[in-house]
Design a protein around this motif. Structure first.
Motif, PDB file in Angstrom:
ATOM      1  N   HIS A 192       8.280  40.615 -14.017  1.00 35.95           N
ATOM      2  CA  HIS A 192       9.157  40.798 -15.173  1.00 35.95           C
ATOM      3  C   HIS A 192       8.458  41.625 -16.241  1.00 35.95           C
ATOM      4  CE1 HIS A 192      11.791  37.141 -14.046  1.00 35.95           C
ATOM      5  NE2 HIS A 192      12.506  38.243 -13.915  1.00 35.95           N
ATOM      6  N   GLU A 193       9.151  42.657 -16.696  1.00 41.82           N
ATOM      7  CA  GLU A 193       8.579  43.586 -17.664  1.00 41.82           C
ATOM      8  C   GLU A 193       8.348  42.967 -19.028  1.00 41.82           C
ATOM      9  OE1 GLU A 193       7.395  47.516 -19.040  1.00 41.82           O
ATOM     10  OE2 GLU A 193       7.284  46.280 -17.241  1.00 41.82           O
ATOM     11  N   HIS A 194       9.162  41.996 -19.422  1.00 43.34           N
ATOM     12  CA  HIS A 194       8.989  41.459 -20.762  1.00 43.34           C
ATOM     13  C   HIS A 194       7.754  40.582 -20.881  1.00 43.34           C
ATOM     14  CE1 HIS A 194      11.709  38.728 -18.539  1.00 43.34           C
ATOM     15  NE2 HIS A 194      10.961  37.796 -19.093  1.00 43.34           N
ATOM     16  N   MET A 195       7.016  40.372 -19.788  1.00 43.88           N
ATOM     17  CA  MET A 195       5.735  39.680 -19.864  1.00 43.88           C
ATOM     18  C   MET A 195       4.575  40.642 -20.057  1.00 43.88           C
ATOM     19  SD  MET A 195       6.413  36.495 -19.899  1.00 43.88           S
ATOM     20  CE  MET A 195       4.914  35.599 -19.511  1.00 43.88           C
ATOM     21  N   GLY A 238       0.857  50.005 -13.972  1.00 42.64           N
ATOM     22  CA  GLY A 238       2.183  50.501 -14.244  1.00 42.64           C
ATOM     23  C   GLY A 238       2.228  51.452 -15.410  1.00 42.64           C
ATOM     24  N   THR A 239       3.434  51.858 -15.744  1.00 42.46           N
ATOM     25  CA  THR A 239       3.688  52.718 -16.877  1.00 42.46           C
ATOM     26  C   THR A 239       3.578  51.890 -18.153  1.00 42.46           C
ATOM     27  OG1 THR A 239       6.021  52.192 -16.689  1.00 42.46           O
ATOM     28  CG2 THR A 239       5.250  54.146 -15.529  1.00 42.46           C
ATOM     29  N   PRO A 240       3.570  52.528 -19.331  1.00 43.65           N
ATOM     30  CA  PRO A 240       3.666  51.742 -20.568  1.00 43.65           C
ATOM     31  C   PRO A 240       4.894  50.847 -20.537  1.00 43.65           C
ATOM     32  CG  PRO A 240       3.120  54.024 -21.060  1.00 43.65           C
ATOM     33  CD  PRO A 240       3.437  53.972 -19.586  1.00 43.65           C
ATOM     34  N   ALA A 241       4.810  49.728 -21.258  1.00 39.14           N
ATOM     35  CA  ALA A 241       5.904  48.759 -21.257  1.00 39.14           C
ATOM     36  C   ALA A 241       7.236  49.446 -21.584  1.00 39.14           C
ATOM     37  CB  ALA A 241       5.625  47.659 -22.273  1.00 39.14           C
ATOM     38  N   ASP A 242       8.258  49.106 -20.820  1.00 33.86           N
ATOM     39  CA  ASP A 242       9.559  49.763 -20.931  1.00 33.86           C
ATOM     40  C   ASP A 242      10.637  48.700 -21.055  1.00 33.86           C
ATOM     41  OD1 ASP A 242      11.853  51.275 -20.740  1.00 33.86           O
ATOM     42  OD2 ASP A 242      11.556  51.838 -18.648  1.00 33.86           O
ATOM     43  N   GLU A 243      11.139  48.484 -22.278  1.00 28.10           N
ATOM     44  CA  GLU A 243      12.127  47.432 -22.462  1.00 28.10           C
ATOM     45  C   GLU A 243      13.495  47.808 -21.935  1.00 28.10           C
ATOM     46  OE1 GLU A 243      13.606  46.899 -26.725  1.00 28.10           O
ATOM     47  OE2 GLU A 243      11.635  47.828 -27.023  1.00 28.10           O
ATOM     48  N   GLY A 264      16.259  45.090 -22.933  1.00 27.75           N
ATOM     49  CA  GLY A 264      16.517  44.723 -21.551  1.00 27.75           C
ATOM     50  C   GLY A 264      17.297  45.791 -20.816  1.00 27.75           C
ATOM     51  N   GLY A 265      17.082  45.896 -19.519  1.00 27.14           N
ATOM     52  CA  GLY A 265      17.734  46.925 -18.719  1.00 27.14           C
ATOM     53  C   GLY A 265      18.913  46.393 -17.945  1.00 27.14           C
ATOM     54  N   THR A 266      19.885  47.256 -17.704  1.00 29.51           N
ATOM     55  CA  THR A 266      21.074  46.861 -16.950  1.00 29.51           C
ATOM     56  C   THR A 266      21.203  47.632 -15.640  1.00 29.51           C
ATOM     57  OG1 THR A 266      22.429  48.450 -18.181  1.00 29.51           O
ATOM     58  CG2 THR A 266      22.338  46.190 -19.016  1.00 29.51           C
ATOM     59  N   ASP A 267      20.286  48.566 -15.380  1.00 30.35           N
ATOM     60  CA  ASP A 267      20.270  49.304 -14.107  1.00 30.35           C
ATOM     61  C   ASP A 267      18.902  49.975 -13.986  1.00 30.35           C
ATOM     62  OD1 ASP A 267      21.005  50.424 -11.696  1.00 30.35           O
ATOM     63  OD2 ASP A 267      22.707  51.561 -12.491  1.00 30.35           O
ATOM     64  N   ILE A 268      18.572  50.420 -12.801  1.00 33.37           N
ATOM     65  CA  ILE A 268      17.321  51.144 -12.573  1.00 33.37           C
ATOM     66  C   ILE A 268      17.352  52.412 -13.415  1.00 33.37           C
ATOM     67  CG2 ILE A 268      15.813  52.175 -10.837  1.00 33.37           C
ATOM     68  CD1 ILE A 268      17.512  50.605  -8.720  1.00 33.37           C
ATOM     69  N   ASN A 269      16.339  52.622 -14.249  1.00 29.40           N
ATOM     70  CA  ASN A 269      16.322  53.837 -15.057  1.00 29.40           C
ATOM     71  C   ASN A 269      15.353  54.861 -14.459  1.00 29.40           C
ATOM     72  OD1 ASN A 269      13.713  53.114 -15.924  1.00 29.40           O
ATOM     73  ND2 ASN A 269      14.411  52.371 -17.923  1.00 29.40           N
ATOM     74  N   ASN A 270      15.278  56.030 -15.070  1.00 26.12           N
ATOM     75  CA  ASN A 270      14.446  57.106 -14.507  1.00 26.12           C
ATOM     76  C   ASN A 270      12.971  56.734 -14.472  1.00 26.12           C
ATOM     77  OD1 ASN A 270      16.507  58.921 -13.880  1.00 26.12           O
ATOM     78  ND2 ASN A 270      16.535  59.802 -15.932  1.00 26.12           N
ATOM     79  N   SER A 271      12.511  56.004 -15.492  1.00 24.02           N
ATOM     80  CA  SER A 271      11.108  55.578 -15.488  1.00 24.02           C
ATOM     81  C   SER A 271      10.840  54.615 -14.337  1.00 24.02           C
ATOM     82  CB  SER A 271      10.751  54.924 -16.828  1.00 24.02           C
ATOM     83  OG  SER A 271      10.817  55.859 -17.882  1.00 24.02           O
TER      84      SER A 271
END
Length: 308
Positions: A192-195, A238-243, A264-271
């Motif tokens: 999970h990215e928010h961690m 990984g990349t820098p944190a991406d909310e 928060g994300g709702t679909d796979i983004n380009n990053s």
């Protein structure tokens, strides 16, 4: 991870309000925090075996280490970042998918199609099988969850590796993108990215304790483990944190220091796609290095003989 303007319960229906903690004003009670995605952890007795297997699948994997201290079996509320011990490796791979309960063919095809949204940019894909799959999906388990990366190979064949509770053809396509693609990210090894430390630092602990008590009945210890304890930098890459990552929960501004929400994300983004592609390069691209190498070298004759 809840879509803006919509609150979802653990079973995918509109949630009801629950009472506040004792001594608080019930008028301020909030709906249940929804989505409820969990990362399932293996029993501790299997950690060594999991580490050996992950290294066999991909020799670059680091030894397995626990993420944070959590209640047995589950790690809840962590860009796409990958645990180095769960990475499948850069070689092309097809993971077979089966369902643990009867499901209509169109539903199975729709779920696998959303899983393969990742596959348009990486060398790992997912394919339905009539037998027992590498990925085994249940629609009767509690909530949404998945085991992480290579850990799915250690789960008994009669048990699911992913849960999509109550998913049906009637669910909106936006939920397929948000939920199925998120859980598939876990199967690829992404936590999970928010961690991420950068995002955890935005959260006000006192506000988080109050919010998660009112919405989830979580004790401070559980909030510490599942929201406020960041992933260790040496356990992830990984990349820098991406909310806006598909792997990031949406968290309200009422629990942050600035009052701004973690979107928060709702679909796979380009990053997400770019980073996943660097780890799992498409077959028409050369594998990208996982990390910069600072290894020095010299002739074997110069090796130091250590005392026995």
């Amino acid at each position: 991870m809840t879509a803006p303007g919509f609150v979802e319960s653990r079973n995918g229906t509109a949630s009801s309000r629950i009472p506040n903690a004792p001594g608080t004003d019930d008028r301020d009670s909030a709906p249940l925090v929804t989505y409820g995605c969990r990362i399932k952890l293996l029993p501790s007795r299997l950690h060594e075996k999991a580490s050996a297997f992950a290294a066999r699948v991909n020799p670059a994997n680091a030894p397995l280490r626990p993420l944070v201290a959590v209640p047995p079996g589950v790690l809840e509320p962590q860009a796409l970042t990958i645990l180095t011990s769960k990475y499948w490796g850069a070689s092309p791979r097809v993971l077979s998918v089966s369902f643990t309960e009867s499901a209509p063919d169109d539903l199975k095809a729709r779920i696998v199609s959303n899983m393969n949204a990742w596959s348009s940019r990486i060398c790992i894909s997912f394919a339905l099988t009539n037998g027992t799959g590498d990925v085994r999906i249940s629609r009767s388990e509690d909530g949404y969850w998945s085991y992480l990366g290579t850990d799915i190979s250690l789960i008994p064949l009669d048990r699911p590796t992913m849960s999509l509770q109550n998913f049906t053809m009637a669910i909106d396509e936006s939920e397929y993108r948000r939920v199925v693609r998120h859980e598939t990210g876990h199967t690829l090894g992404f936590p999970h990215e928010h961690m991420r430390r950068e995002l955890v630092q935005q959260i006000d602990p006192a506000k988080a304790y109050d919010y998660f008590w009112r919405t989830q009945r979580w004790s401070p210890d559980v909030v510490d483990a599942q929201v406020l304890t960041p992933l260790e930098d040496d356990a992830i890459m990984g990349t820098p944190a991406d909310e806006d990552s598909i792997m990031c929960y949406q968290l309200p501004g009422t629990i942050t220091h600035t009052g701004e929400p973690i979107r928060g994300g709702t679909d796979i983004n380009n990053s997400d796609y770019d980073f996943a592609g660097s780890l799992y390069p498409p077959t028409d691209q050369a594998p990208s290095p996982r990390r910069a190498s600072f290894e020095d070298d010299w002739g074997p004759a110069q090796d130091v003989d250590l005392p026995s």
